[in-house]
Design an enzyme around this catalytic site. Structure first.
Site, PDB file in Angstrom:
ATOM      1  CG  ASP A 105      49.954  21.416  48.302  1.00 41.92           C
ATOM      2  OD1 ASP A 105      48.979  21.772  48.990  1.00 41.92           O
ATOM      3  OD2 ASP A 105      50.928  20.798  48.781  1.00 41.92           O
ATOM      4  CD  GLU A 106      45.111  19.508  50.590  1.00 43.02           C
ATOM      5  OE1 GLU A 106      44.505  18.425  50.494  1.00 43.02           O
ATOM      6  OE2 GLU A 106      45.681  19.879  51.639  1.00 43.02           O
TER       7      GLU A 106
END
Length: 400
Positions: A105-106
């Site tokens: 997610d990053e």
């Protein structure tokens, strides 16, 4: 590997907001604007509406509900999170070829070479946020700065659903008033050491000479924090960087655990880790056992093997030895989490084979089990000690 010029704020840190919970709110309109907790026994993720009540990731589910009685509990859907992650990374890769994934997610993105064709970094960041929302339906926060460290700090300050640019001539003005916990590597223990000496902000740390921080925290940590407090972070964006370790962990709750239960959990984790290693064609030498206790303290034990391996049996024997050595601590302090990782990874093809010089003879059982699971699913065949036991969730990971 790409080395940025380091003169302009052209590094983006893009971080999805409350990822698992945001996917649930996207897919079920009834959850939008309401406090959502993903996971019952342990909080895997929570929406910002739940965070406002003090709920945090990794918190015990009962404690979370006491803090937020109106929270809606949803069961995790790992396949949905994996698909959402792939879609978001497709947006990243459509934005720039220079993407360094940190987790599902990053990621860091270098957009410094795109000015003539795509505009200034802040314009690219705005379009990136709009694209993720339009194509994937998820909010994302972006920090823009000259270094990876400061870009990540900026995204953390801008959350949720924000955009923050730190101009090169205002870096220390932005950084120094922040709490010491914003420095990478400053967890609860280090933060307490610093605060006990009256160091509460990044600026307080920056004032100290490096030698004073080294005396206080040790050579590696002292030098690391001194550099970050002055925003000295020369690390480049690395595209296609392979993992330094492969691991898995399992939250256990607070009830007492027998030695047999812990051994079954350990075996299941080793099975999972070594299968991932073989799938990625990696072998490793250092086996690390991580434990979390009832009082939230942690312990780490590791052992380095003489030769890199991806064999389940060799790594399980080592992990069991580490667990046995930690048994007195477990009996005294209780245990709430077990984790296993294998580091010092090498490409499997470069590992020198031990006698006999027949790879199939060394890995015959592992290869057969992998084949069955690949064809019929992870639960098609399992250890007898794991029958009837909950083996926990398989968390989606970035491809290695």
């Amino acid at each position: 590997m790409f080395v940025s010029s380091g003169l302009e704020a052209d590094i983006l840190h893009a971080d999805l907001d409350a990822f698992y919970a945001s996917v649930e709110q996207r897919d079920d309109p009834r959850l939008r604007g309401r406090p959502v907790i993903v996971g019952a026994g342990v909080v895997l993720a929570c929406s910002y509406e739940a965070k406002a009540y003090g709920v945090r990731t990794a918190m015990n589910g009962g404690q979370a509900l006491r803090l937020c009685p109106g929270a809606i509990i949803v069961q995790p859907r790992m396949s949905a999170y994996s698909e959402a992650s792939k879609a978001v990374f497709k947006v990243f890769e459509d934005t720039t070829p220079l993407v360094e994934g940190l987790s599902i997610d990053e990621a860091f993105l270098d957009v410094g070479g795109l000015r003539k064709i795509a505009g200034e970094p802040v314009e690219i960041a705005r379009r990136l946020r709009a694209e993720v929302l339009a194509r994937v339906g998820l909010p994302i926060t972006v920090g823009v700065a000259r270094t990876k460290f400061l870009a990540k700090v900026a995204s953390g300050v801008a959350k949720p659903d924000g955009l923050l640019v730190v101009p090169p001539d205002q870096e220390l003005e932005f950084l120094h008033p922040l709490a010491v916990e914003r420095l990478w590597g400053v967890g609860e223990v280090t933060a307490e050491k610093l605060r006990n000496r009256g160091l509460t902000t990044v600026g307080d740390v920056a004032i100290l000479p490096e030698a004073a921080l080294v005396a206080m925290l040790g050579r590696a940590s002292g030098r690391h924090l001194h550099a970050l407090a002055h925003n000295r972070d020369p690390r480049p964006i690395e595209v296609g960087r392979r993992r330094r370790s492969i691991g898995s962990q399992r939250a256990l709750g607070r009830s007492p655990k027998s030695a047999e239960t812990l051994d079954a959990v350990l075996a299941g984790l080793v099975d999972r880790v070594t299968r991932r290693m073989r799938s990625a064609e990696r072998a490793g030498r250092t086996v690390t056992l991580r434990l979390r206790f009832d009082d939230f303290s942690r312990a780490t034990r590791s052992h380095t093997l003489p030769q890199a391996t991806g064999q389940t049996r060799a790594i399980l024997v080592t992990a069991r030895s580490l667990m046995a050595a930690a048994r007195p601590m477990i009996e005294k302090q209780g245990i709430t989490m077990v984790g296993i990782s294998v580091g010092n990874l090498e490409n499997e093809a470069t590992v020198q084979l031990a006698l006999p010089f027949d790879k199939a003879a060394n890995d015959e059982l592992d290869s057969a089990l992998d084949g069955v699971r690949d064809k019929f699913g992870s639960n098609a065949i399992t250890r007898g000690t794991l029958l009837g036991r909950d083996q926990g969730l398989t968390v989606p990971m970035l491809p290695d």
